[in-house]
Design an enzyme around this catalytic site. Structure first.
Site, PDB file in Angstrom:
ATOM      1  CE  LYS A 207      -4.517   0.911   2.452  1.00 23.25           C
ATOM      2  NZ  LYS A 207      -5.003   0.859   3.790  1.00 23.25           N
TER       3      LYS A 207
HETATM    4  C1  E4P Z   1      -8.172   2.030   3.426  1.00 24.39           C
HETATM    5  O1  E4P Z   1      -7.747   1.184   3.038  1.00 24.39           O
HETATM    6  C2  E4P Z   1      -7.870   2.712   4.496  1.00 24.39           C
HETATM    7  O2  E4P Z   1      -7.166   1.666   5.415  1.00 24.39           O
HETATM    8  C3  E4P Z   1      -9.301   3.041   5.536  1.00 24.39           C
HETATM    9  O3  E4P Z   1     -10.221   2.670   4.708  1.00 24.39           O
HETATM   10  C4  E4P Z   1      -9.252   4.427   6.099  1.00 24.39           C
HETATM   11  O4  E4P Z   1     -10.669   4.671   6.630  1.00 24.39           O
HETATM   12  P1  E4P Z   1     -10.727   5.622   7.848  1.00 24.39           P
HETATM   13  O5  E4P Z   1     -11.233   7.069   7.153  1.00 24.39           O
HETATM   14  O6  E4P Z   1     -11.947   5.097   8.569  1.00 24.39           O
HETATM   15  O7  E4P Z   1      -9.428   5.751   8.736  1.00 24.39           O
END
Ligand code: E4P
Length: 220
Positions: free
Chosen positions: A86
Site C-alpha cells: 500500500k
Molecule cells: C483504506 O485502506 C484505509 O485503511 C481506510 O479505509 C481508512 O479509513 P478511515 O477513514 O476510517 O481511517
C-alpha cells in the site's frame, strides 16, 4: 462487489473469514497502532493475516522517498505471495509504484481522493486504487460523488494492468450499497460495518417466527 476487511485485528479477520465472504484485508499504520502493534512484530503480524486470508492483504509503506518505498515494498512483498504493497498517492509514491509494478509487485495506491489522483495511480501501474469516502463526508463533502466520478473515469480507459477500485474509509451500509451500485469492485469495511451488512430487522423477525412455528409443528 468483493468485501475486504479494513482492520489489523486478528480476531476480527478470523471471524470474517469464517463467514466465507472475506476476499481480502487492508491495514494501515493507524489500524496497526490501534491493536497495540509493535514495529518489531509488524512483518510477523502481516504474515499471520496472510495465513488467515488468502486474498490480497494490503500492508502500508511509511517511507516518503521513492527508494525507501521500493525497499519497504520489496520487504513487505517477500512476507507472503498475497501481500499487496500500500503506497500513498504522492509523486514519490507514483514513482515507487511504477518500479514495484514493473518488478511484479502488486500495489494499492491509498489516500486517493480525486479523479486525477486515481488516473495517475492507474498509469503508474497500481493494481488497486483506494478512494476514501468517509473522510470526505467528515469535511462536509460528498464522498460518494467523488467515488462515483473515480469509478466512471477509470472505466473510460484501458491501463497496462488491471485496476480495481477499493471503496475505502467506509462508515456505514449506505456507503457500501452506493459503492456497489456505482460499480466499485471492492468495499473495504471495518468489522462493525461488516456485521451490520448482514443484519436486517425483518430477517430477525422472520427467523423468530419460523422458529416459533417450528416449535408448534414439533408439539403437534
Ligand atoms: C483504506 O485502506 C484505509 O485503511 C481506510 O479505509 C481508512 O479509513 P478511515 O477513514 O476510517 O481511517
Amino acid at each position: 462487489m468483493k468485501f475486504f476487511l479494513d482492520t489489523a485485528d486478528i480476531g476480527e479477520i478470523e471471524e470474517a473469514a469464517s463467514w466465507g465472504v472475506l476476499a481480502g484485508v487492508t491495514t494501515n499504520p493507524t489500524l496497526y497502532a490501534k491493536i497495540g502493534g509493535k514495529l518489531s512484530d509488524f512483518h510477523a503480524h502481516i504474515k499471520r493475516i496472510c495465513e488467515i486470508c488468502d486474498g490480497p492483504v494490503s500492508a502500508e509503506t511509511v517511507s516518503l522517498d521513492r527508494a525507501g518505498i521500493v525497499r519497504e515494498g520489496e520487504e513487505l512483498a517477500a512476507i507472503a505471495p498475497n501481500v499487496v504493497v500500500k503506497v500513498p498517492v504522492m509523486p514519490e509514491g507514483l514513482a515507487a509504484t511504477k518500479t514495484l509494478s514493473e518488478r511484479g509487485i502488486a500495489v494499492n495506491m491509498t489516500l486517493c481522493f480525486t479523479v486525477p489522483q486515481a488516473l495517475m495511480a492507474a498509469r503508474a501501474g497500481a493494481r488497486y486504487v483506494s478512494p476514501f469516502v468517509g473522510r470526505f463526508d467528515d469535511i462536509s463533502e460528498d464522498g460518494l460523488e467523488h467515488l462515483g466520478n473515480i469509478v466512471a473515469a477509470l472505466r473510460n480507459y484501458v491501463f497496462e494492468h488491471d485496476v480495481e477500485v477499493i471503496a475505502a474509509s467506509i462508515r456505514h451500509n449506505q456507503h457500501v450499497v452506493a459503492a456497489a451500485l456505482m460499480g466499485a469492485d471492492i468495499a473495504t469495511v471495518p468489522f462493525a460495518v461488516l456485521q451490520k451488512l448482514v443484519k436486517h430487522p425483518l430477517t430477525d423477525r422472520g427467523l423468530e417466527a419460523f422458529l416459533a412455528d417450528w416449535e408448534r409443528v414439533k408439539n403437534a
